[in-house]
Design a protein around this motif. Structure first.
Motif, PDB file in Angstrom:
ATOM      1  N   VAL A  23      41.118   7.754 -46.808  1.00  0.00           N
ATOM      2  CA  VAL A  23      40.044   7.413 -45.806  1.00  0.00           C
ATOM      3  C   VAL A  23      39.655   6.568 -46.828  1.00  0.00           C
ATOM      4  O   VAL A  23      39.045   6.571 -48.064  1.00  0.00           O
ATOM      5  N   PHE A  24      39.431   5.166 -46.281  1.00  0.00           N
ATOM      6  CA  PHE A  24      38.996   4.217 -47.075  1.00  0.00           C
ATOM      7  C   PHE A  24      37.357   4.332 -46.005  1.00  0.00           C
ATOM      8  O   PHE A  24      37.119   3.719 -45.109  1.00  0.00           O
ATOM      9  N   HIS A  25      36.762   4.150 -47.311  1.00  0.00           N
ATOM     10  CA  HIS A  25      34.856   3.456 -47.359  1.00  0.00           C
ATOM     11  C   HIS A  25      34.734   2.191 -47.945  1.00  0.00           C
ATOM     12  O   HIS A  25      34.862   2.214 -48.632  1.00  0.00           O
ATOM     13  N   MET A  26      34.253   1.308 -46.573  1.00  0.00           N
ATOM     14  CA  MET A  26      34.629  -0.219 -47.526  1.00  0.00           C
ATOM     15  C   MET A  26      33.006  -0.486 -46.852  1.00  0.00           C
ATOM     16  O   MET A  26      32.174  -0.235 -45.981  1.00  0.00           O
ATOM     17  N   HIS A  27      32.524  -0.871 -47.826  1.00  0.00           N
ATOM     18  CA  HIS A  27      30.927  -1.477 -48.239  1.00  0.00           C
ATOM     19  C   HIS A  27      30.771  -2.792 -47.777  1.00  0.00           C
ATOM     20  O   HIS A  27      31.173  -3.867 -48.516  1.00  0.00           O
ATOM     21  N   ASP A  28      29.187  -3.516 -47.537  1.00  0.00           N
ATOM     22  CA  ASP A  28      29.784  -4.997 -47.288  1.00  0.00           C
ATOM     23  C   ASP A  28      27.787  -5.234 -47.225  1.00  0.00           C
ATOM     24  O   ASP A  28      27.724  -5.709 -47.632  1.00  0.00           O
ATOM     25  N   GLY A  29      27.302  -4.047 -48.845  1.00  0.00           N
ATOM     26  CA  GLY A  29      26.277  -3.990 -48.769  1.00  0.00           C
ATOM     27  C   GLY A  29      25.680  -2.330 -49.376  1.00  0.00           C
ATOM     28  O   GLY A  29      26.021  -2.179 -48.292  1.00  0.00           O
ATOM     29  N   ALA A  30      24.630  -2.360 -49.920  1.00  0.00           N
ATOM     30  CA  ALA A  30      24.202  -1.529 -50.394  1.00  0.00           C
ATOM     31  C   ALA A  30      23.445  -1.314 -48.935  1.00  0.00           C
ATOM     32  O   ALA A  30      23.273   0.121 -48.300  1.00  0.00           O
ATOM     33  N   VAL A  35      23.854  -1.079 -46.454  1.00  0.00           N
ATOM     34  CA  VAL A  35      24.931  -0.999 -44.656  1.00  0.00           C
ATOM     35  C   VAL A  35      25.579  -0.267 -44.687  1.00  0.00           C
ATOM     36  O   VAL A  35      26.202   0.250 -45.549  1.00  0.00           O
ATOM     37  N   ALA A  36      25.834   0.920 -43.533  1.00  0.00           N
ATOM     38  CA  ALA A  36      26.787   2.381 -43.776  1.00  0.00           C
ATOM     39  C   ALA A  36      28.108   1.230 -43.486  1.00  0.00           C
ATOM     40  O   ALA A  36      28.754   0.694 -42.987  1.00  0.00           O
ATOM     41  N   PRO A  37      28.949   1.751 -44.795  1.00  0.00           N
ATOM     42  CA  PRO A  37      30.388   1.759 -44.288  1.00  0.00           C
ATOM     43  C   PRO A  37      31.319   1.968 -42.991  1.00  0.00           C
ATOM     44  O   PRO A  37      31.314   2.843 -42.279  1.00  0.00           O
ATOM     45  N   GLN A  38      31.739   0.762 -43.938  1.00  0.00           N
ATOM     46  CA  GLN A  38      32.692   1.349 -42.085  1.00  0.00           C
ATOM     47  C   GLN A  38      34.460   1.703 -43.159  1.00  0.00           C
ATOM     48  O   GLN A  38      34.950   1.776 -44.208  1.00  0.00           O
ATOM     49  N   GLU A  39      34.927   2.723 -41.891  1.00  0.00           N
ATOM     50  CA  GLU A  39      35.563   4.298 -42.774  1.00  0.00           C
ATOM     51  C   GLU A  39      37.213   3.556 -42.003  1.00  0.00           C
ATOM     52  O   GLU A  39      37.057   2.937 -40.875  1.00  0.00           O
ATOM     53  N   GLU A  40      37.956   4.168 -43.011  1.00  0.00           N
ATOM     54  CA  GLU A  40      39.653   3.313 -42.291  1.00  0.00           C
ATOM     55  C   GLU A  40      40.538   4.154 -42.283  1.00  0.00           C
ATOM     56  O   GLU A  40      40.883   4.391 -44.120  1.00  0.00           O
ATOM     57  N   ALA A  41      41.176   4.993 -41.811  1.00  0.00           N
ATOM     58  CA  ALA A  41      42.019   5.807 -42.371  1.00  0.00           C
ATOM     59  C   ALA A  41      42.959   5.351 -42.486  1.00  0.00           C
ATOM     60  O   ALA A  41      43.227   4.294 -41.686  1.00  0.00           O
ATOM     61  N   VAL A  42      44.262   5.701 -43.940  1.00  0.00           N
ATOM     62  CA  VAL A  42      44.824   4.806 -43.660  1.00  0.00           C
ATOM     63  C   VAL A  42      46.217   5.885 -44.276  1.00  0.00           C
ATOM     64  O   VAL A  42      45.813   6.608 -44.794  1.00  0.00           O
ATOM     65  N   GLU A  43      47.343   5.907 -43.595  1.00  0.00           N
ATOM     66  CA  GLU A  43      48.759   6.411 -45.029  1.00  0.00           C
ATOM     67  C   GLU A  43      49.223   6.017 -45.813  1.00  0.00           C
ATOM     68  O   GLU A  43      50.001   5.201 -45.306  1.00  0.00           O
TER      69      GLU A  43
END
Length: 64
Positions: free
Chosen positions: A5-12, A14-22
Motif C-alpha cells: 500500500v502506497f501512502h502518497m502525500h501532497d503536503g503535511a 492533507v491526508a495521504p492518498q492510498e493506492e494498493a499495488v501488487e
C-alpha cells in the motif's frame, strides 16, 4: 504476489492518498513507488506499507 500500500502525500496538512499495488517483492514495490513520484508532480513523498508495517519512504528531490 504480495500487496503493498502506497501512502502518497501532497503536503503535511492533507491526508495521504492510498493506492494498493501488487509487486513480486519490495524491490519491485520500490521501483513502482519511484515511478509514481516521477509521473505526478502532485505528490511530495510516498510511504510503502505491507500488512500495516512501513517498509520504506521516498521523497521527491528532498522535499516532503
Amino acid at each position: 504476489m504480495p500487496t503493498y500500500v502506497f501512502h502518497m502525500h501532497d503536503g503535511a496538512s492533507v491526508a495521504p492518498q492510498e493506492e494498493a499495488v501488487e509487486a513480486t517483492d519490495i524491490h519491485q514495490a520500490r521501483d513502482l513507488a519511484e515511478m509514481r513520484l516521477l509521473l505526478s508532480n502532485q505528490f511530495t513523498h510516498v510511504e510503502v506499507f505491507q500488512e500495516g508495517r512501513e517498509l520504506l519512504r521516498l521523497k521527491r528531490d528532498g522535499r516532503g
